[in-house]
Design an enzyme around this catalytic site. Structure first.
Site, short mmCIF file in Angstrom:
data_model
loop_
_atom_site.label_atom_id
_atom_site.label_comp_id
_atom_site.label_asym_id
_atom_site.label_seq_id
_atom_site.Cartn_x
_atom_site.Cartn_y
_atom_site.Cartn_z
N LEU A 1 66.43 -68.87 75.42
CA LEU A 1 65.47 -68.06 76.16
C LEU A 1 64.29 -68.92 76.58
CD1 LEU A 1 65.34 -64.98 73.77
CD2 LEU A 1 66.78 -65.24 75.79
N GLU A 2 63.87 -68.80 77.81
CA GLU A 2 62.65 -69.45 78.27
C GLU A 2 61.52 -68.43 78.11
OE1 GLU A 2 65.29 -69.04 80.39
OE2 GLU A 2 66.23 -70.98 80.10
N ARG B 1 61.63 -57.06 77.68
CA ARG B 1 61.30 -55.68 77.30
C ARG B 1 59.93 -55.36 77.90
NH1 ARG B 1 61.53 -54.13 71.56
NH2 ARG B 1 62.58 -52.22 72.21
N GLN C 1 66.46 -57.81 76.26
CA GLN C 1 67.59 -56.91 76.29
C GLN C 1 68.69 -57.47 77.19
OE1 GLN C 1 66.33 -53.09 77.92
NE2 GLN C 1 64.70 -54.10 79.07
N GLY D 1 56.32 -57.52 78.41
CA GLY D 1 55.91 -57.87 79.76
C GLY D 1 54.48 -57.44 80.05
#
Length: 209
Positions: free
Chosen positions: A139-140, A113, A159, A117
């Site tokens: 997720l990394e 998102r 997302q 970021g």
């Protein structure tokens, strides 16, 4: 291929034919479905790489890779309202709160998102989800900023963008990878399959040098 918009996403999620149905659950808010994506939340399972000495982490060595991974990673479960501090240049493996089930004619990508970021938090460096995949997504998460970032289970961190997959000769694509219906963050699974020719090839090359 074409990206599914909000109308198509809702249509696929309301599909009664489970061969064609898209499942993303639980959705805690209808607002998670955007104009062309679905927002996902951080779950409670995380894996933290340990800063400890290891001779090497050679993923081509079938006999030692599992032992090395156990030494290098710590599994942890976050409680509701608990906080995890992600320090600058630190990598952890998280998991989505949502469980995902893709039909064989849908492909999915994971994106950060924009607000996260801009803080320096990068989500999902391995961003492709193949047709037919079922499970929560690992997720990394990497902090590229100069300041620590606080993470909480339940935060909207990424997302999903869905695309239709063209069928070849009437045969749909189907996921047959290493990660089968996971519900927690998972370590890398080199040699998870009975025969991984790619890893075996590079392992043999190393032994001949």
């Amino acid at each position: 291929m074409s990206v599914l918009n909000k109308e198509k996403l809702i249509e696929r999620m309301n599909e009664t034919n489970y061969v064609k149905k898209l499942v993303v659950t639980p959705l805690l808010s209808e607002d998670q479905i955007g104009p062309a994506s679905i927002d996902i939340r951080l779950g409670s399972s995380i894996i933290i790489p340990r800063k400890t000495y290891a001779d090497k982490q050679d993923v081509t060595e079938r006999d030692t890779i599992r032992e090395v991974e156990r030494r290098l990673y710590e599994k942890r479960r976050l409680k509701y309202h608990s906080r995890f501090i992600l320090h600058p240049n630190q990598l952890i493996l998280g998991v989505t709160l949502e469980y995902l089930s893709l039909p064989d004619n849908l492909f999915c990508t994971i994106a950060s998102r924009s607000s996260w970021g801009r803080l320096g938090l990068i989500i999902a460096t391995a961003a492709a989800v193949q047709p037919g995949y079922k499970g929560c997504l690992t997720l990394e998460l990497v902090n590229l900023s100069e300041s620590p970032i606080a993470l909480y289970p339940g935060l909207l961190v990424g997302q999903l963008v869905f695309e239709e997959v063209a069928e070849k000769h009437g045969e749909p694509a189907h996921y047959s990878g290493r990660y089968d219906c996971p519900t927690e963050a998972e370590l890398p699974k080199f040699f998870a399959k009975k025969s991984d020719k790619e890893m075996e090839f590079w392992g043999q090359q190393g032994k001949t040098r």
